[in-house]
Design an enzyme around this catalytic site. Structure first.
Site, mmCIF file in Angstrom:
data_model
loop_
_atom_site.group_PDB
_atom_site.id
_atom_site.type_symbol
_atom_site.label_atom_id
_atom_site.label_comp_id
_atom_site.label_asym_id
_atom_site.label_seq_id
_atom_site.Cartn_x
_atom_site.Cartn_y
_atom_site.Cartn_z
ATOM 1 N N ASN A 1 3.171 2.758 14.439
ATOM 2 C CA ASN A 1 3.968 3.648 13.679
ATOM 3 C C ASN A 1 4.167 5.181 13.799
ATOM 4 O O ASN A 1 5.306 5.483 14.371
ATOM 5 C CB ASN A 1 3.736 2.572 12.478
ATOM 6 C CG ASN A 1 4.468 2.082 12.222
ATOM 7 O OD1 ASN A 1 5.108 0.779 12.516
ATOM 8 N ND2 ASN A 1 4.281 0.947 10.974
ATOM 9 N N LYS B 1 5.258 7.012 5.301
ATOM 10 C CA LYS B 1 4.293 6.748 3.987
ATOM 11 C C LYS B 1 3.230 6.364 5.275
ATOM 12 O O LYS B 1 2.323 6.937 5.173
ATOM 13 C CB LYS B 1 4.111 5.971 3.564
ATOM 14 C CG LYS B 1 4.346 3.672 3.451
ATOM 15 C CD LYS B 1 3.815 2.996 2.527
ATOM 16 C CE LYS B 1 3.280 1.491 2.436
ATOM 17 N NZ LYS B 1 2.458 0.977 4.067
ATOM 18 N N CYS C 1 8.071 1.838 5.549
ATOM 19 C CA CYS C 1 6.940 2.164 6.169
ATOM 20 C C CYS C 1 6.611 3.609 7.212
ATOM 21 O O CYS C 1 5.518 4.198 6.637
ATOM 22 C CB CYS C 1 7.071 1.151 7.768
ATOM 23 S SG CYS C 1 7.350 -1.120 6.317
ATOM 24 N N THR D 1 1.276 -1.552 0.116
ATOM 25 C CA THR D 1 0.057 -0.041 -0.072
ATOM 26 C C THR D 1 0.937 0.972 -0.134
ATOM 27 O O THR D 1 1.047 1.871 0.565
ATOM 28 C CB THR D 1 -1.198 -0.033 1.561
ATOM 29 O OG1 THR D 1 0.004 0.271 2.519
ATOM 30 C CG2 THR D 1 -2.124 -0.945 1.323
ATOM 31 N N LEU E 1 6.125 -6.657 11.969
ATOM 32 C CA LEU E 1 7.495 -7.190 11.998
ATOM 33 C C LEU E 1 8.016 -6.411 11.588
ATOM 34 O O LEU E 1 8.358 -5.156 10.747
ATOM 35 C CB LEU E 1 7.442 -8.960 10.848
ATOM 36 C CG LEU E 1 7.462 -8.491 9.581
ATOM 37 C CD1 LEU E 1 8.530 -7.831 8.957
ATOM 38 C CD2 LEU E 1 6.635 -9.707 8.534
ATOM 39 N N ARG E 2 9.333 -6.179 11.504
ATOM 40 C CA ARG E 2 10.460 -4.784 11.735
ATOM 41 C C ARG E 2 11.380 -5.863 10.920
ATOM 42 O O ARG E 2 11.654 -7.131 10.523
ATOM 43 C CB ARG E 2 11.605 -4.892 12.563
ATOM 44 C CG ARG E 2 10.483 -4.147 13.790
ATOM 45 C CD ARG E 2 11.426 -4.166 15.151
ATOM 46 N NE ARG E 2 12.051 -6.084 15.481
ATOM 47 C CZ ARG E 2 12.813 -6.228 16.149
ATOM 48 N NH1 ARG E 2 13.182 -5.555 16.675
ATOM 49 N NH2 ARG E 2 12.254 -7.886 17.036
HETATM 50 C C1 UGA Z 1 8.803 -0.372 10.983
HETATM 51 C C2 UGA Z 1 8.514 -1.098 12.634
HETATM 52 O O1 UGA Z 1 9.614 -1.118 13.467
HETATM 53 C C3 UGA Z 1 7.059 -2.551 12.580
HETATM 54 O O2 UGA Z 1 6.786 -2.792 13.708
HETATM 55 C C4 UGA Z 1 6.436 -2.660 11.449
HETATM 56 O O3 UGA Z 1 5.706 -3.768 11.304
HETATM 57 C C5 UGA Z 1 6.886 -2.619 10.461
HETATM 58 O O4 UGA Z 1 7.785 -0.462 9.813
HETATM 59 C C6 UGA Z 1 5.984 -2.230 9.078
HETATM 60 O O5 UGA Z 1 5.023 -1.088 8.991
HETATM 61 O O6 UGA Z 1 5.700 -2.893 8.058
HETATM 62 P P1 UGA Z 1 10.260 -1.248 9.786
HETATM 63 O O7 UGA Z 1 10.706 -0.931 8.802
HETATM 64 O O8 UGA Z 1 11.606 -2.380 9.918
HETATM 65 O O9 UGA Z 1 9.971 -1.521 11.031
HETATM 66 O O10 UGA Z 1 11.907 -0.030 10.725
HETATM 67 P P2 UGA Z 1 12.440 0.038 12.413
HETATM 68 O O11 UGA Z 1 13.442 -0.624 12.604
HETATM 69 O O12 UGA Z 1 11.353 0.793 13.083
HETATM 70 O O13 UGA Z 1 13.584 1.417 11.329
HETATM 71 C C7 UGA Z 1 12.477 2.774 10.938
HETATM 72 C C8 UGA Z 1 13.620 3.624 10.411
HETATM 73 O O14 UGA Z 1 13.909 3.644 11.461
HETATM 74 C C9 UGA Z 1 14.889 3.083 9.925
HETATM 75 O O15 UGA Z 1 15.310 4.127 8.922
HETATM 76 C C10 UGA Z 1 16.242 3.435 11.712
HETATM 77 O O16 UGA Z 1 17.140 3.763 11.383
HETATM 78 C C11 UGA Z 1 15.295 4.553 12.217
HETATM 79 N N1 UGA Z 1 15.511 4.880 13.319
HETATM 80 C C12 UGA Z 1 15.396 3.058 13.857
HETATM 81 C C13 UGA Z 1 16.251 5.420 13.737
HETATM 82 O O17 UGA Z 1 16.818 6.637 13.496
HETATM 83 N N2 UGA Z 1 16.632 5.962 15.240
HETATM 84 C C14 UGA Z 1 15.806 4.132 16.149
HETATM 85 O O18 UGA Z 1 16.490 4.850 17.133
HETATM 86 C C15 UGA Z 1 15.570 3.930 14.677
#
Ligand code: UGA
Length: 438
Positions: free
Chosen positions: A210, A265, A262, A87, A152-153
């Site tokens: 999110n 968006k 994720c 999506t 999930l991450r």
């Molecule tokens: C995120 C959510 O954490 C999941 O729970 C969710 O299922 C997923 O989106 C989704 O909607 O499908 P994800 O996109 O895999 O998961 O990544 P995150 O681990 O959340 O990290 C997102 C971004 O934040 C990355 O660019 C990461 O580098 C950044 N980040 C994370 C920071 O800049 N600082 C932090 O302390 C943590």
């Protein structure tokens, strides 16, 4: 008799879900409209990098429980159908593009058995599930729909699917919950918290989760800005506030901010939907969260200019990291690549390294220069930018690297490197939210 499962959409979420369901003993068919993707998956080739998933895919294919098909009619034999299509954000607005979800329902409804349950996993704006249920029952009144958001991450997809920290099911009747409890029986045996909700709440849980995560990251990045203005250190501040269990230390890593397919968006589509519902004021703060996040990218470029000069033409900049986060080759809305292309547009000679994401980066940003080896990337560099916190970068030996560069300046865009180590080796070390120390 064991339930049979179909998974519609074999992207990141779909493949992981299909392989994990198969490993739980279900017969699973993964379906996608892209025949080349299906061919690759049948051959055990994963079209992206995710730790542990390749091995699981191969072993589940070998078990005979997991199959893939490019025909929606292959879903006919299944009892439960998971919708895992994308999506993405619409090109012309902040809202999510629901065309893949709508098409999946329209194609699926006529071919599946009466009495079967369709389960939405894709991230959708609130109200979508009720609309899809009506559409489904217009085609066949004996079909039902539930919503089961996925948390999930990337980088932990298998672990998070096999051992989720909670299961949320939006249902309109008890029977749907009974079926989902059968699907998730193994998780329930591990005492994974089970939350039954109505359809709108289940959809909202995902947007809320999110948004909270994005807020946490932007909060600490806002504190980084204040630390910079006041001469403080955001890494110390984050550590200190994180000991309060009400705050918690995770997701307080200040740096160049969040990206990926994720968080960016999802907060935008959440705002767009709230506006449609007349609740735009409630999510107005997310606009600021988004702005703080994008500002972090500009701030790191300002730091580069402060270290070199305003005019970057001709300076050689080495970028460590292309993926939006470590342990992934996903470059969708990658802060690292956004920064790389902005620097290149400003006239710098930019070279990018990443241990896994070079192929996907090259596809999206073909004009950038890439290096397979770190040494090649940083050779003769005027400045190194560390933008994705892969473990291999934390393990670099700054003493060995110093002879390769033109000027020993490193900017840690993720606050993940050992500052003292680099400074002891003779580097000038800069980071967001921390004072310059030479
Ligand atoms: C995120 C959510 O954490 C999941 O729970 C969710 O299922 C997923 O989106 C989704 O909607 O499908 P994800 O996109 O895999 O998961 O990544 P995150 O681990 O959340 O990290 C997102 C971004 O934040 C990355 O660019 C990461 O580098 C950044 N980040 C994370 C920071 O800049 N600082 C932090 O302390 C943590």
């Amino acid at each position: 008799m064991t339930l049979k499962i179909s998974v519609i959409g074999t992207g990141y979420l779909g493949v992981t879900h299909a392989a994990c369901m198969s490993s739980m003993g279900f017969e699973v068919v993964g379906i996608d409209i892209d025949p080349s993707k299906i061919r690759a998956l049948r051959a055990g080739e994963l079209p992206f990098y995710e730790p542990g998933l390749q091995e699981l895919l191969v072993s589940e294919l070998a078990s005979g429980r997991l199959t893939f098909s490019d025909s929606i009619t292959s879903a006919a034999a299944a009892d439960v159908h998971f919708i895992c299509v994308g999506t993405p954000q619409q090109a012309e607005s902040l809202a999510a593009d629901l065309s893949y979800v709508d098409t999946a329902i329209d194609n699926l409804a006529p071919v599946i058995k009466s009495g079967s349950l369709v389960v939405g996993k894709s991230t959708v704006p609130v109200g979508t599930a009720e609309r899809l249920l009506a559409r489904l029952q217009e085609i066949n009144p004996l079909l039902d729909l539930a919503w089961n958001p996925e948390f999930l991450r990337e980088g932990f997809a298998v672990e998070d699917t096999l051992h989720p920290n909670r299961l949320v099911v939006g249902v309109t009747n008890d029977q749907a919950e009974v079926i989902l409890k059968e699907v998730y029986a193994q998780n329930l045996a591990q005492e994974v918290p089970w939350i039954r909700a109505d359809l709108p709440t289940a959809e909202l849980v995902k947007g809320a989760a999110n948004s909270f995560l994005a807020t946490k990251i932007s909060f600490i990045n806002a504190m980084a800005e204040v630390c910079e203005a006041a001469g403080g250190d955001v890494t110390v501040l984050a550590k200190a506030i994180g000991y309060d269990p009400r705050i918690g230390s995770r997701f307080l890593q200040a740096g160049i901010g969040f990206g990926g397919g994720c968080l960016p968006k999802d907060i935008r589509s959440f705002m767009a939907r709230a506006q449609e519902l007349g609740a735009d004021q409630s999510l107005e703060f997310l606009r600021e969260i988004d702005a703080i996040n994008l500002r972090a990218r500009t701030r790191v470029i300002d730091l580069v200019r402060a270290e070199l000069e305003e005019n970057l033409i001709g300076y050689k900049i080495a970028i460590l990291g292309a993926a939006f986060k470590p342990d992934s080759d996903d470059v969708r809305d990658s802060p690292a690549l956004d920064i790389a292309s902005q620097l290149q547009a400003a006239g710098a000679a930019v070279t990018v390294h990443d241990p896994k994401a070079l192929t996907s980066a090259q596809l999206r940003f073909p004009a950038l220069k890439y290096a397979k080896e770190i040494e090649e990337c940083i050779a003769e560099a005027d400045l190194i930018l560390h933008l994705t916190e892969w473990k291999i970068y934390r393990e670099l030996d700054p003493v060995k690297l110093i002879g390769l560069v033109k000027r020993p300046i490193i900017i840690d865009g993720r606050n993940a490197l050992d500052r003292d180590l680099w400074i002891r080796a003779g580097w000038k070390f800069r980071a967001l939210g921390r004072k310059a120390i030479n």
